[in-house]
Motif scaffolding. Structure first.
Motif, PDB file in Angstrom:
ATOM      1  N   LEU A 192       0.840  -1.068   0.063  1.00  0.00           N
ATOM      2  CA  LEU A 192      -0.074  -0.034  -0.243  1.00  0.00           C
ATOM      3  C   LEU A 192       0.790   1.412   0.094  1.00  0.00           C
ATOM      4  O   LEU A 192       0.306   2.225  -0.023  1.00  0.00           O
ATOM      5  CB  LEU A 192      -0.941  -0.080   1.192  1.00  0.00           C
ATOM      6  CG  LEU A 192      -1.973  -1.040   1.140  1.00  0.00           C
ATOM      7  CD1 LEU A 192      -3.129  -0.840   2.364  1.00  0.00           C
ATOM      8  CD2 LEU A 192      -2.722  -0.947  -0.106  1.00  0.00           C
ATOM      9  N   TYR A 193       2.238   1.256  -0.191  1.00  0.00           N
ATOM     10  CA  TYR A 193       2.990   2.387  -0.047  1.00  0.00           C
ATOM     11  C   TYR A 193       2.793   3.497  -1.054  1.00  0.00           C
ATOM     12  O   TYR A 193       2.796   4.397  -0.816  1.00  0.00           O
ATOM     13  CB  TYR A 193       4.659   1.775  -0.250  1.00  0.00           C
ATOM     14  CG  TYR A 193       5.378   3.260  -0.396  1.00  0.00           C
ATOM     15  CD1 TYR A 193       5.495   4.174   0.564  1.00  0.00           C
ATOM     16  CD2 TYR A 193       6.189   3.032  -1.329  1.00  0.00           C
ATOM     17  CE1 TYR A 193       6.431   5.160   0.247  1.00  0.00           C
ATOM     18  CE2 TYR A 193       7.245   4.022  -1.681  1.00  0.00           C
ATOM     19  CZ  TYR A 193       7.060   5.060  -0.798  1.00  0.00           C
ATOM     20  OH  TYR A 193       8.162   6.139  -0.954  1.00  0.00           O
ATOM     21  N   PRO A 194       2.422   2.748  -2.418  1.00  0.00           N
ATOM     22  CA  PRO A 194       2.050   3.826  -3.574  1.00  0.00           C
ATOM     23  C   PRO A 194       0.845   4.424  -3.307  1.00  0.00           C
ATOM     24  O   PRO A 194       0.455   5.672  -3.764  1.00  0.00           O
ATOM     25  CB  PRO A 194       2.031   2.978  -4.873  1.00  0.00           C
ATOM     26  CG  PRO A 194       2.871   1.589  -4.506  1.00  0.00           C
ATOM     27  CD  PRO A 194       2.823   1.532  -2.967  1.00  0.00           C
TER      28      PRO A 194
ATOM     29  N   THR B 225      -8.557  -4.807  -7.547  1.00  0.00           N
ATOM     30  CA  THR B 225      -8.823  -5.994  -7.863  1.00  0.00           C
ATOM     31  C   THR B 225      -7.697  -7.152  -7.351  1.00  0.00           C
ATOM     32  O   THR B 225      -6.377  -6.664  -7.801  1.00  0.00           O
ATOM     33  CB  THR B 225      -9.147  -6.582  -9.406  1.00  0.00           C
ATOM     34  OG1 THR B 225     -10.286  -5.672  -9.675  1.00  0.00           O
ATOM     35  CG2 THR B 225      -9.447  -7.974  -9.591  1.00  0.00           C
ATOM     36  N   ASN B 226      -7.990  -7.971  -6.725  1.00  0.00           N
ATOM     37  CA  ASN B 226      -6.750  -8.893  -5.934  1.00  0.00           C
ATOM     38  C   ASN B 226      -5.885  -8.052  -5.311  1.00  0.00           C
ATOM     39  O   ASN B 226      -4.442  -8.121  -5.604  1.00  0.00           O
ATOM     40  CB  ASN B 226      -6.046  -9.622  -7.074  1.00  0.00           C
ATOM     41  CG  ASN B 226      -5.114 -10.761  -6.525  1.00  0.00           C
ATOM     42  OD1 ASN B 226      -5.407 -11.245  -5.548  1.00  0.00           O
ATOM     43  ND2 ASN B 226      -4.123 -11.125  -7.138  1.00  0.00           N
ATOM     44  N   PRO B 227      -6.088  -7.061  -4.292  1.00  0.00           N
ATOM     45  CA  PRO B 227      -5.453  -6.458  -3.357  1.00  0.00           C
ATOM     46  C   PRO B 227      -4.293  -7.329  -2.579  1.00  0.00           C
ATOM     47  O   PRO B 227      -4.668  -8.377  -2.294  1.00  0.00           O
ATOM     48  CB  PRO B 227      -6.306  -5.544  -2.817  1.00  0.00           C
ATOM     49  CG  PRO B 227      -7.550  -6.421  -2.415  1.00  0.00           C
ATOM     50  CD  PRO B 227      -7.621  -7.332  -3.890  1.00  0.00           C
ATOM     51  N   PRO B 228      -3.411  -6.613  -2.274  1.00  0.00           N
ATOM     52  CA  PRO B 228      -2.499  -7.223  -1.385  1.00  0.00           C
ATOM     53  C   PRO B 228      -2.895  -7.459   0.223  1.00  0.00           C
ATOM     54  O   PRO B 228      -2.236  -7.889   1.043  1.00  0.00           O
ATOM     55  CB  PRO B 228      -1.223  -6.454  -1.441  1.00  0.00           C
ATOM     56  CG  PRO B 228      -1.685  -4.957  -1.678  1.00  0.00           C
ATOM     57  CD  PRO B 228      -2.938  -5.205  -2.394  1.00  0.00           C
ATOM     58  N   VAL B 229      -3.904  -6.570   0.629  1.00  0.00           N
ATOM     59  CA  VAL B 229      -4.382  -6.555   1.847  1.00  0.00           C
ATOM     60  C   VAL B 229      -6.131  -6.509   1.748  1.00  0.00           C
ATOM     61  O   VAL B 229      -6.314  -6.618   0.802  1.00  0.00           O
ATOM     62  CB  VAL B 229      -3.977  -5.302   2.725  1.00  0.00           C
ATOM     63  CG1 VAL B 229      -2.480  -5.318   2.780  1.00  0.00           C
ATOM     64  CG2 VAL B 229      -4.785  -4.001   1.890  1.00  0.00           C
ATOM     65  N   PRO B 230      -6.641  -6.930   3.115  1.00  0.00           N
ATOM     66  CA  PRO B 230      -8.124  -6.881   2.929  1.00  0.00           C
ATOM     67  C   PRO B 230      -8.767  -5.542   2.499  1.00  0.00           C
ATOM     68  O   PRO B 230      -8.039  -4.532   2.695  1.00  0.00           O
ATOM     69  CB  PRO B 230      -8.475  -6.830   4.400  1.00  0.00           C
ATOM     70  CG  PRO B 230      -7.212  -7.850   4.939  1.00  0.00           C
ATOM     71  CD  PRO B 230      -6.082  -7.267   4.426  1.00  0.00           C
ATOM     72  N   MET B 231      -9.837  -5.727   1.656  1.00  0.00           N
ATOM     73  CA  MET B 231     -10.264  -4.419   1.021  1.00  0.00           C
ATOM     74  C   MET B 231     -10.703  -3.291   1.988  1.00  0.00           C
ATOM     75  O   MET B 231     -10.543  -2.044   1.758  1.00  0.00           O
ATOM     76  CB  MET B 231     -11.646  -4.907   0.452  1.00  0.00           C
ATOM     77  CG  MET B 231     -11.586  -5.364  -0.981  1.00  0.00           C
ATOM     78  SD  MET B 231     -11.073  -4.174  -2.399  1.00  0.00           S
ATOM     79  CE  MET B 231     -12.738  -3.525  -2.720  1.00  0.00           C
TER      80      MET B 231
END
Length: 380
Positions: A171-173, A193-199
């Motif tokens: 989520l840095y960007p 879509t297909n995020p690295p963490v929960p929505m």
């Protein structure tokens, strides 16, 4: 003699609370009057009997960088025959090439703004060549120039936070993009879509009026947790975060959307993610077909019109759009709500059968009749 008279249509404007059968008078690019049996003669008259007359539909998420990148769709071709009077390009260009896109859009009849992609080159070939969104390579001076000269045409900053794009940055960007948006007093549009963490974790960072695109995607973490809309997603909505449909070919799950709508989590705005790959495709045919699909999933006619007029105009940033109020620009869509069995399918092979389909009858932008179906010539 006025320029255009729309006769005997069902005038439906949720922003003004209007729903009646009558006429619309258009002159010099503006809506002159609404009412029953208006005392005007028009140089052109449209018979709208049996059809709905609504504010011009706005598709807030498309890719219309025609000839500028791989998925670019001709803006007028994708919008006008489908009842769309205005659109926002969803980050097809960045600070290195946005001026070419704006120059092209200036030649189009459809009204437009752009999301400025956080990557300098924008979304060129999303599947084959993920964009570089590393904040270390952002040229802030070029962002400054873009917003100083063309801020009125920029709806906000776009970035994707899919795992294949952000990688170990997670989520840095997004956090850095929010700082940039704060500086320019603009929105952030997030593709999750297909995020690295929960929505809900990603949504917790967003400010009121930032936009979560592809809200009903079904890849990885979604807005559902254990079958329910997560509390963090509800909290984001309460803060004013905007949730947009933008289904495209791969960012929509019928089952998830149906369950979310059943739980009362409806979209703020409905859009298509239209591009050259999904234009006229059964998965994402047009804005009207996306609206029809959502009606099949539980939304009402008023819901879908509100989402593509009043709410979309607010997101677009133009108070004169999304309304049929006299004195405003004459952007008008005439449509048919037809009884029709139509099967909708997603990429997961989920299906839903709809019983109604919205069909375009006419599109008017700035008082100019740019599309008209021959159905308006039939005696009814």
């Amino acid at each position: 003699m006025i320029d255009l008279l729309i006769k005997n249509g069902r005038i439906f404007d949720p922003g003004q609370g209007l729903d009646f059968t009558g006429d619309v008078a258009v002159h010099k690019g503006k809506i002159l009057a609404l009412g029953e049996n208006l005392p005007y003669a028009g140089e052109r008259t449209i018979c709208a009997k049996g059809f709905f007359v609504v504010p011009g539909l706005i598709d807030v998420h498309t890719h219309v960088n025609w000839k500028g990148n791989y998925i670019g769709m001709p803006a007028d071709l994708g919008c006008i025959p489908n009842g769309v009077t205005a659109t926002i390009d969803a980050g097809s260009s960045g600070v290195s090439n946005y001026q070419a896109l704006l120059q092209y859009l200036n030649t189009c009849e459809v009204k437009s703004k752009i999301m400025l992609h956080i990557s300098a080159g924008g979304q060129i070939m999303s599947k084959q060549f993920p964009e570089n969104i590393n904040p270390r390579v952002w040229n802030i001076d070029l962002f400054e120039r873009a917003f100083e000269q063309y801020g009125h045409k920029i709806a906000g900053i776009k970035l994707r936070i899919s795992q294949n794009v952000v990688g170990p940055m997670k989520l840095y960007p997004l956090k850095e993009a929010l700082k940039l948006a704060e500086h320019f007093h603009t929105k952030v549009f997030v593709h999750p879509t297909n995020p690295p963490v929960p929505m809900e974790t990603a949504a917790s960072l967003l400010r009121g009026q930032d936009v979560m695109c592809h809200m009903y995607h079904g890849e990885g973490h979604t807005i559902l947790e254990n079958g329910k809309i997560s509390s963090g997603i509800w909290e984001a909505r309460k803060r004013g975060v905007i949730f947009d449909v933008s289904p495209g070919k791969g960012n929509f799950s019928i089952r998830l959307a149906q369950e979310a709508i059943r739980q009362g989590f409806l979209p703020d705005t409905i859009s298509t993610d239209l591009n050259i790959e999904n234009w006229n495709d059964p998965w994402d045919f047009s804005l009207l077909m996306t609206m029809s699909k959502l009606m099949a999933l539980g939304m009402t006619f008023q819901d879908v019109i509100l989402s593509t007029t009043v709410n979309a105009a607010r997101l677009y940033g133009d108070e004169e759009m999304g309304t049929l109020k006299p004195g405003t620009g004459a952007d008008i869509t005439i449509l048919d709500l037809a009884s029709q069995s139509i099967a909708f399918e997603d990429k997961y092979k989920n299906k839903i059968l709809g019983k109604q389909a919205l069909r375009p009858m006419a599109t008017i932008i700035n008082g100019k009749l740019l599309y008209c179906s021959s159905d308006t010539l039939a005696e009814r």
